[in-house]
Scaffold this motif. Sequence first.
Motif, PDB file in Angstrom:
ATOM      1  N   GLY A   1     -11.905   5.170  44.454  1.00  0.00           N
ATOM      2  CA  GLY A   1     -11.781   6.539  43.976  1.00  0.00           C
ATOM      3  C   GLY A   1     -10.917   6.750  42.747  1.00  0.00           C
ATOM      4  N   GLU A   2     -10.626   5.694  42.002  1.00  0.00           N
ATOM      5  CA  GLU A   2      -9.811   5.827  40.797  1.00  0.00           C
ATOM      6  C   GLU A   2     -10.700   5.935  39.553  1.00  0.00           C
ATOM      7  OE1 GLU A   2      -7.214   2.459  40.858  1.00  0.00           O
ATOM      8  OE2 GLU A   2      -5.797   3.425  42.231  1.00  0.00           O
ATOM      9  N   LEU A   3     -10.145   6.540  38.481  1.00  0.00           N
ATOM     10  CA  LEU A   3     -10.918   6.738  37.259  1.00  0.00           C
ATOM     11  C   LEU A   3     -10.833   5.551  36.307  1.00  0.00           C
ATOM     12  CD1 LEU A   3     -10.119  10.498  36.543  1.00  0.00           C
ATOM     13  CD2 LEU A   3     -12.269   9.525  37.360  1.00  0.00           C
ATOM     14  N   PHE A   4      -9.899   4.648  36.538  1.00  0.00           N
ATOM     15  CA  PHE A   4      -9.822   3.452  35.703  1.00  0.00           C
ATOM     16  C   PHE A   4      -9.113   2.332  36.451  1.00  0.00           C
ATOM     17  CE2 PHE A   4      -5.660   5.268  34.807  1.00  0.00           C
ATOM     18  CZ  PHE A   4      -4.838   4.136  34.740  1.00  0.00           C
ATOM     19  N   LYS A   5      -9.295   1.138  35.952  1.00  0.00           N
ATOM     20  CA  LYS A   5      -8.550  -0.038  36.396  1.00  0.00           C
ATOM     21  C   LYS A   5      -8.083  -0.781  35.151  1.00  0.00           C
ATOM     22  CE  LYS A   5      -8.934  -0.200  40.986  1.00  0.00           C
ATOM     23  NZ  LYS A   5      -7.783  -0.284  41.915  1.00  0.00           N
ATOM     24  N   ASN A   6      -7.011  -1.502  35.270  1.00  0.00           N
ATOM     25  CA  ASN A   6      -6.521  -2.279  34.136  1.00  0.00           C
ATOM     26  C   ASN A   6      -7.340  -3.544  33.934  1.00  0.00           C
ATOM     27  OD1 ASN A   6      -4.533  -0.444  33.667  1.00  0.00           O
ATOM     28  ND2 ASN A   6      -2.828  -1.762  34.230  1.00  0.00           N
ATOM     29  N   ILE A   7      -7.515  -3.901  32.668  1.00  0.00           N
ATOM     30  CA  ILE A   7      -8.068  -5.198  32.308  1.00  0.00           C
ATOM     31  C   ILE A   7      -7.207  -5.733  31.165  1.00  0.00           C
ATOM     32  CG2 ILE A   7      -9.772  -4.244  30.672  1.00  0.00           C
ATOM     33  CD1 ILE A   7     -11.703  -6.464  31.639  1.00  0.00           C
ATOM     34  N   LYS A   8      -6.694  -6.928  31.328  1.00  0.00           N
ATOM     35  CA  LYS A   8      -5.724  -7.493  30.381  1.00  0.00           C
ATOM     36  C   LYS A   8      -4.541  -6.537  30.160  1.00  0.00           C
ATOM     37  CE  LYS A   8      -8.370 -10.970  27.947  1.00  0.00           C
ATOM     38  NZ  LYS A   8      -8.771 -11.555  26.639  1.00  0.00           N
ATOM     39  N   ASN A   9      -4.093  -5.930  31.254  1.00  0.00           N
ATOM     40  CA  ASN A   9      -2.934  -5.031  31.261  1.00  0.00           C
ATOM     41  C   ASN A   9      -3.142  -3.753  30.447  1.00  0.00           C
ATOM     42  OD1 ASN A   9      -1.285  -6.759  32.901  1.00  0.00           O
ATOM     43  ND2 ASN A   9      -0.972  -8.051  31.085  1.00  0.00           N
ATOM     44  N   LYS A  10      -4.397  -3.376  30.243  1.00  0.00           N
ATOM     45  CA  LYS A  10      -4.709  -2.139  29.539  1.00  0.00           C
ATOM     46  C   LYS A  10      -5.665  -1.305  30.389  1.00  0.00           C
ATOM     47  CE  LYS A  10      -4.267  -4.374  25.009  1.00  0.00           C
ATOM     48  NZ  LYS A  10      -4.965  -4.776  23.763  1.00  0.00           N
ATOM     49  N   PRO A  11      -5.486   0.030  30.389  1.00  0.00           N
ATOM     50  CA  PRO A  11      -6.408   0.877  31.156  1.00  0.00           C
ATOM     51  C   PRO A  11      -7.834   0.730  30.643  1.00  0.00           C
ATOM     52  CG  PRO A  11      -4.482   2.126  30.417  1.00  0.00           C
ATOM     53  CD  PRO A  11      -4.451   0.812  29.691  1.00  0.00           C
ATOM     54  N   ALA A  12      -8.777   0.629  31.563  1.00  0.00           N
ATOM     55  CA  ALA A  12     -10.184   0.493  31.184  1.00  0.00           C
ATOM     56  C   ALA A  12     -11.039   1.365  32.090  1.00  0.00           C
ATOM     57  CB  ALA A  12     -10.627  -0.967  31.281  1.00  0.00           C
ATOM     58  N   ALA A  13     -11.914   2.149  31.482  1.00  0.00           N
ATOM     59  CA  ALA A  13     -12.776   3.064  32.239  1.00  0.00           C
ATOM     60  C   ALA A  13     -14.238   2.708  32.021  1.00  0.00           C
ATOM     61  CB  ALA A  13     -12.525   4.509  31.816  1.00  0.00           C
ATOM     62  N   LEU A  14     -15.012   2.934  33.048  1.00  0.00           N
ATOM     63  CA  LEU A  14     -16.463   2.723  32.971  1.00  0.00           C
ATOM     64  C   LEU A  14     -17.118   4.096  32.901  1.00  0.00           C
ATOM     65  CD1 LEU A  14     -18.091   0.099  32.943  1.00  0.00           C
ATOM     66  CD2 LEU A  14     -18.583   0.484  35.363  1.00  0.00           C
ATOM     67  N   ILE A  15     -17.897   4.314  31.858  1.00  0.00           N
ATOM     68  CA  ILE A  15     -18.404   5.654  31.558  1.00  0.00           C
ATOM     69  C   ILE A  15     -19.925   5.618  31.408  1.00  0.00           C
ATOM     70  CG2 ILE A  15     -18.313   7.545  29.869  1.00  0.00           C
ATOM     71  CD1 ILE A  15     -15.464   6.423  29.151  1.00  0.00           C
ATOM     72  N   GLN A  16     -20.568   6.609  31.965  1.00  0.00           N
ATOM     73  CA  GLN A  16     -22.026   6.742  31.864  1.00  0.00           C
ATOM     74  C   GLN A  16     -22.462   6.726  30.400  1.00  0.00           C
ATOM     75  OE1 GLN A  16     -23.180  10.727  32.763  1.00  0.00           O
ATOM     76  NE2 GLN A  16     -25.347  10.248  33.044  1.00  0.00           N
ATOM     77  N   LYS A  17     -23.485   5.952  30.084  1.00  0.00           N
ATOM     78  CA  LYS A  17     -24.053   5.955  28.732  1.00  0.00           C
ATOM     79  C   LYS A  17     -25.118   7.038  28.658  1.00  0.00           C
ATOM     80  CE  LYS A  17     -26.319   3.176  25.171  1.00  0.00           C
ATOM     81  NZ  LYS A  17     -27.326   4.216  24.873  1.00  0.00           N
ATOM     82  N   LEU A  18     -24.916   7.978  27.754  1.00  0.00           N
ATOM     83  CA  LEU A  18     -25.863   9.072  27.597  1.00  0.00           C
ATOM     84  C   LEU A  18     -27.010   8.677  26.673  1.00  0.00           C
ATOM     85  CD1 LEU A  18     -23.417  12.085  27.177  1.00  0.00           C
ATOM     86  CD2 LEU A  18     -24.569  11.318  29.256  1.00  0.00           C
TER      87      LEU A  18
END
Length: 321
Positions: free
Chosen positions: A87-104
């Motif tokens: 239920g989170e909006l992002f997770k870290n990858i290489k210690n940086k916030p990363a979000a997965l977003i719908q491609k319109l």
Amino acid sequence: MSVYTKITNGELDLHLKNYSLGKIIKFSGISEGIENSNYLLNTESGDFILTIFEAISADRVVNYLSFMNHVNNKGLLSPLVIETNDGELFKNIKNKPAALIQKLEGKSITQPANEHCAQLGKVLAGFHSCGSDFSLENTNTKIRNSRGGVWVEEAFEKLKDVIDAHQLKLIERAIEFRQYLFSQKKSLLPLPAGMIHADLFRDNILFFKNKISGIIDFYYSFHGPYIYDLAVVANDWCNQKNSSLDKERLKSLITEYKKIRKITSEEKVVWKPALVTAALRFYLSRLIDLHYPKIGELTHIKDPSIFENILIDRIENEHTI
């Protein structure tokens, strides 16, 4: 959008275990833009954009992503931010916030016509209406402007030793207009304000079958004057090759906007300062990117001279709506 943080297939596989999207079919870096790292992901569940936030704190990332989903839930052409399995909006990858977003669906356009500007006027007014009741976690906290007065001062100070006298004087004059726009000492009623996009350039609006299909890149959004947002749009969508405003495109933009939200007399008074302020913000950021470039695998630096000429026009000529 650019690629500053390079990730491997293995790192991506591990990251996507936080989601239920199936296997990766392919992924590739996206070079447009200048701030964050972006990848196009083709998965068994569809196509998505993976955005790695290079210089935005986790708390601000959550704010922007929450606002995106707020607008999406209102039914306004914003991509959905995909939540993780927990239920989170992002997770870290290489210690940086990363979000997965719908491609319109759709692509941006490079040569806007009157009809495009008319459509955008409607969408922008609707966007302002959708964001009017947004608050962070049901509080009265507002998202502040990451390119506000402090940033302007710091950017100007950083540039003083690398720009010429003409540029120095131009920025000083533009800052005077900015101070007037945001001053609380004006003998005017407070300017109508709410959540604004603040970066609705042509590359952040998608069209499909000649109709607007999406608004993207919300990472400069903040609670601010609607007239400033309108000025950001006008400076890009209605600008001509000689750096003047195209009257017909501007009329199309404003006419359709006003059908949904009235422009007040106070806003009309500060239209010129709003245009100057909007031009200054992008002139400074492009100068910073030119003189202090970031290192990345795929990067795209935009020409500051475009906004230098726009800034000169907006200062030297009268502009009304």
